[in-house]
Design a protein around this motif. Structure first.
Motif, mmCIF file in Angstrom:
data_model
loop_
_atom_site.group_PDB
_atom_site.id
_atom_site.type_symbol
_atom_site.label_atom_id
_atom_site.label_comp_id
_atom_site.label_asym_id
_atom_site.label_seq_id
_atom_site.Cartn_x
_atom_site.Cartn_y
_atom_site.Cartn_z
ATOM 1 N N UNK A 111 -52.149 -88.726 43.562
ATOM 2 C CA UNK A 111 -53.119 -88.657 44.088
ATOM 3 C C UNK A 111 -54.576 -89.161 43.278
ATOM 4 N N UNK A 146 -56.874 -92.541 42.760
ATOM 5 C CA UNK A 146 -57.922 -92.449 43.302
ATOM 6 C C UNK A 146 -59.256 -92.275 42.398
ATOM 7 N N UNK A 187 -62.093 -92.397 39.840
ATOM 8 C CA UNK A 187 -62.953 -93.388 39.172
ATOM 9 C C UNK A 187 -63.359 -93.189 37.776
ATOM 10 N N UNK A 237 -69.011 -91.596 43.389
ATOM 11 C CA UNK A 237 -67.590 -91.947 43.685
ATOM 12 C C UNK A 237 -66.546 -91.574 43.334
ATOM 13 N N UNK A 238 -66.475 -90.996 42.071
ATOM 14 C CA UNK A 238 -65.413 -90.461 41.421
ATOM 15 C C UNK A 238 -64.767 -89.116 42.157
ATOM 16 N N UNK A 274 -63.523 -90.185 45.714
ATOM 17 C CA UNK A 274 -62.280 -90.728 45.828
ATOM 18 C C UNK A 274 -61.076 -89.733 45.270
ATOM 19 N N UNK A 275 -61.434 -88.911 44.458
ATOM 20 C CA UNK A 275 -60.635 -87.745 44.097
ATOM 21 C C UNK A 275 -60.341 -86.775 45.172
ATOM 22 N N UNK A 281 -60.536 -87.794 48.273
ATOM 23 C CA UNK A 281 -59.781 -88.597 49.246
ATOM 24 C C UNK A 281 -58.011 -88.706 48.695
ATOM 25 N N UNK A 282 -58.029 -88.794 47.314
ATOM 26 C CA UNK A 282 -56.753 -88.765 46.687
ATOM 27 C C UNK A 282 -56.020 -87.555 47.025
ATOM 28 N N UNK A 283 -56.668 -86.449 46.796
ATOM 29 C CA UNK A 283 -55.848 -85.239 46.980
ATOM 30 C C UNK A 283 -55.660 -84.670 48.257
ATOM 31 N N UNK A 320 -52.544 -86.815 49.386
ATOM 32 C CA UNK A 320 -51.383 -86.582 48.782
ATOM 33 C C UNK A 320 -50.926 -85.266 48.432
#
Lengths: 362, 362
Positions: free
Chosen positions: A279, A283, A285, B271-272, B275-276, B278-280, B283
């Protein structure tokens, strides 16, 4: 790739993960240390001697079929970025580049023949360092490749050799065969099951040693270990290779057992770790190099355990190489400040994962 | 939901994020503390008094149109999980449940009328705690709702009232209006820009205070702050509500400015981070509650900043409530040990995100 534009993929054939056990052994490297008879070793050589050695090597390789089709690149004639790219591909050593911030020494050069798994460093610690770099565990094949080069160059000029000690080298640890074989292993299972200490201790007891991703003195990141032989004296090349093959095979078995243990005894924790890494890679950045390597380690384990069947090891290898700073700068066409570099790295990772069908934040 | 199966979605209408400024103000709560004349306050009341109070309330609400269509639930008659679900939905307090591991006190009850944004606790710190819970910033409306209940109950039995001090309550801090209004705010922008300290200090200077997600004594997690009035005396309900509305409006403006600053001055880092998270969330296979709340905070910011336009705030609110332990156990139909609970939580999060079209590890 600047002056190397004729061979932009040089040194990358191992990425395809085509070799045996390439889910655990990323690559095999075998190198031979050799010196020309009658010239001082590089550390003591004057500029004149070093240039003369280079001249004789240039002459010699024109007659060596094993090195055909390539070129001799004098390091100080290459741009700094190209030099760093060669380093990131493990085709040259930090020593040959002259260390951080320094210019390469006179006569320091690298021979990149037509076959991308071969390379020869000139005027590094020894006059010649012949190297073969292959995918997976292929010690014997890698040795045969450098042995063929050695045979041909030995025919071109006499090499420093002592009937009792064998080949003579700058550093006593290389005297004898001058052979150093190393395999880059991913031992995530042994690290996670905390068996790694025992296995590494075992290695040192049978004459092997280990280092991090970037060789001597580099730290272990992402559970990637370079395992290599410690002694080069008093034993034949064949014995060295055979011994190492046997030991590495055992380490592979231990690693496979450790992975099975993880799946059996801690499936939830293992899956969580792997999917979280996946993940974040897909994702984030911004990714620092070390974080990327650590995440790749977990994802690589997931691919090997068939938890991430869609991903190819090839893509993970590609990320490891192209995610390095000089490679990122090469792709960007300019120098990158650290935060930019981390952003470009994350972007590259997403691009490569997307090419594998992984949904990302793009 | 055991005995509450008739109203499984009770207390959840605020999740739809339909209220004003609901990207920043999750919910508005207004409660009135009231006591029946002629009975000792609950802390000093004997069992007989408490049961008598409950009986009079049960009688009284049958005549209160505002509380029509629901029921009176005596807490000790409810299963432990149902009681915890009521707590997780903020329909009852920890006090009313009798604290961790204890049984609820005699006569402790909650009235859940037909309209899911209303509830009345009986025999908590005061005989009656009338509560309205609405989406977004709706202080005036919430107050009117509890005011209507107050009017009707005051007609059913005389309330403890002093002509000079106003309504009498167990704790002196509630004397007067007995009104506590609180808004649950997401102040991620102010936290990330490090402006939060200044803003919170400003709140205390104008008579407001703040707490964590679970009220008094709870820590702030995920940048969620409950802002409420500190004094209830010497001012009318209208003045209190109006004052609070003005201050909260200012905090919202500060938060919006902080978010704009983040986008303008640190877009890459912001943003980083988003999005991190979100990824975690998408997943991970195991999520502790506090980690989930922290990740939700970042993702919520992303939705508000239009970086994650596909996600609805509704889904994030749903995760916050259904990701709590008793709700997860309810869904599983059994008790969950902590590691199981974390796995169920992660699975729920993925399920809700998948329903929004987010790719996950399932």
């Amino acid at each position: 790739m600047d002056e190397l534009s004729l061979a932009p993929d040089y040194g990358l054939s191992w990425l395809d993960a085509s070799g045996p056990a390439s889910d655990i052994v990323l690559s095999t490297r075998v190198r031979l240390a050799r010196n020309l008879q009658g010239y001082p070793f590089p550390a003591r050589a004057r500029v004149h001697d070093r240039l003369e050695v280079l001249r004789r090597v240039e002459e010699g390789i024109t007659r060596a079929a094993s090195l055909a089709g390539g070129g001799v690149y004098v390091l100080k004639d290459l741009g700094p970025r190209t030099r760093r790219i060669l380093l990131e591909r493990r085709l040259v050593s930090r020593d040959l580049l002259g260390g951080i911030g320094n210019a390469p020494a006179p006569g320091a050069a690298v021979v990149l023949p037509g076959r991308d798994h071969l390379s020869v460093m000139v005027n590094e610690e020894d006059h010649l360092r012949l190297q073969a770099l292959l995918s997976g565990l292929r010690l014997r094949e890698a040795w045969r490749l450098v042995d063929a080069v050695d045979e041909e160059l030995g025919g071109a000029f006499p090499l420093a050799y002592h009937p009792e000690f064998g080949f003579l080298t700058s550093c006593p640890t290389n005297v004898g065969t001058g052979l150093r074989a190393s395999v880059l292993m991913h031992l995530a299972g042994l690290v996670l099951t905390k068996e790694i200490g025992r296995v590494l201790k075992g290695l040192t007891q049978v004459g092997l040693t280990f280092r991090g991703l970037y060789g001597e003195g580099s730290e272990v990141v992402g559970n990637f270990f370079q395992v290599s032989n410690q002694t080069t004296l008093g034993t034949s090349e064949e014995d060295l290779i055979e011994h190492m093959e046997r030991v590495v095979d055992q380490v592979i078995q231990h690693e496979r057992q450790a992975r099975a243990v993880l799946l059996r005894e801690a499936p939830a924790v293992t899956e969580d770790k792997i999917w979280r890494a996946y993940g974040l890679l897909a994702y984030a950045r911004s990714l620092a190099f070390e974080e990327m390597i650590n995440l790749l380690s977990a994802v690589r384990l997931g691919v090997s355990l068939k938890l991430l069947p869609r991903l190819r090891v090839y893509s993970l290898n590609k990320i490891m190489i192209y995610g390095q700073q000089a490679h990122l700068e090469q792709a960007a066409g300019r120098e990158l400040l650290p935060p930019e570099c981390d952003a470009h790295r994350a972007s590259l990772v997403r691009k490569i994962l997307a090419s594998e069908g992984v949904p990302t934040s793009d």
